[in-house]
Write a protein that holds these residues in place. Sequence first.
Motif, PDB file in Angstrom:
ATOM      1  N   GLU A  90      46.791  43.960  45.135  1.00 11.37           N
ATOM      2  CA  GLU A  90      46.163  44.205  44.024  1.00 11.37           C
ATOM      3  C   GLU A  90      45.263  42.964  43.730  1.00 11.37           C
ATOM      4  O   GLU A  90      44.097  42.959  43.458  1.00 11.37           O
ATOM      5  N   VAL A  99      42.314  42.666  46.064  1.00 12.62           N
ATOM      6  CA  VAL A  99      41.442  43.545  45.712  1.00 12.62           C
ATOM      7  C   VAL A  99      40.646  43.305  44.244  1.00 12.62           C
ATOM      8  O   VAL A  99      39.208  42.988  44.424  1.00 12.62           O
ATOM      9  N   GLN A 100      41.377  42.589  43.529  1.00 14.07           N
ATOM     10  CA  GLN A 100      40.592  41.916  42.117  1.00 14.07           C
ATOM     11  C   GLN A 100      39.830  41.040  42.815  1.00 14.07           C
ATOM     12  O   GLN A 100      38.396  40.601  42.197  1.00 14.07           O
ATOM     13  N   GLN A 101      40.214  39.989  43.757  1.00 19.38           N
ATOM     14  CA  GLN A 101      39.355  38.808  44.289  1.00 19.38           C
ATOM     15  C   GLN A 101      38.191  39.570  44.867  1.00 19.38           C
ATOM     16  O   GLN A 101      36.823  38.881  44.749  1.00 19.38           O
ATOM     17  N   LEU A 102      38.071  40.544  45.681  1.00 17.04           N
ATOM     18  CA  LEU A 102      37.163  41.332  46.102  1.00 17.04           C
ATOM     19  C   LEU A 102      36.185  41.717  45.400  1.00 17.04           C
ATOM     20  O   LEU A 102      35.002  41.472  45.477  1.00 17.04           O
ATOM     21  N   LYS A 103      36.650  42.387  44.048  1.00 20.64           N
ATOM     22  CA  LYS A 103      35.736  42.693  42.982  1.00 20.64           C
ATOM     23  C   LYS A 103      35.022  41.675  42.454  1.00 20.64           C
ATOM     24  O   LYS A 103      33.910  41.657  42.225  1.00 20.64           O
ATOM     25  N   ASP A 104      35.948  40.696  42.169  1.00 23.86           N
ATOM     26  CA  ASP A 104      35.080  39.178  41.607  1.00 23.86           C
ATOM     27  C   ASP A 104      34.006  38.664  42.538  1.00 23.86           C
ATOM     28  O   ASP A 104      32.881  38.368  42.134  1.00 23.86           O
ATOM     29  N   GLN A 115      32.250  40.539  44.676  1.00 27.00           N
ATOM     30  CA  GLN A 115      31.117  41.360  44.757  1.00 27.00           C
ATOM     31  C   GLN A 115      30.341  40.978  43.461  1.00 27.00           C
ATOM     32  O   GLN A 115      29.239  41.591  43.497  1.00 27.00           O
ATOM     33  N   GLN A 116      30.974  41.023  42.315  1.00 28.80           N
ATOM     34  CA  GLN A 116      30.271  40.658  41.134  1.00 28.80           C
ATOM     35  C   GLN A 116      29.392  39.350  41.465  1.00 28.80           C
ATOM     36  O   GLN A 116      28.434  39.270  40.955  1.00 28.80           O
TER      37      GLN A 116
END
Length: 116
Positions: free
Chosen positions: A27, A30-35, A37-38
């Motif tokens: 998790e 995943v959050q790091q990946l989302k960050d 990507q942003q």
Amino acid sequence: LEKQLTTADEKLSDLQTLSDHAFREKEGLVQQLKDLQQISVTLKEEHAATLAALEGSKVTMEKDCASLRENVKQMGRDQDVLRETMDEARTHAEKEVVAWKEKLQHSQNECEKLEK
């Protein structure tokens, strides 16, 4: 058998703890990946905006350079006209000087005649 069950329960508990830890870690990733990507999207937008600004500056600079080149050409033409005008003025002035010298000589001749 009971001992095996207890051992199996302990192993199952350990596996559940490891699974929970792996899930939390997943998790977080995943959050790091989302960050990331942003951040990537933001950087792409900033890059595009910067490129657009640079292109605008380039176009403006090219127009300014073209205008300056035209101004230099016009200054050259103006200089040629000024040189021609000065040559004409010099020629006219030289003619005037010759004419005045002739008048002065004529006047001096007239004065000499009158003195005699």
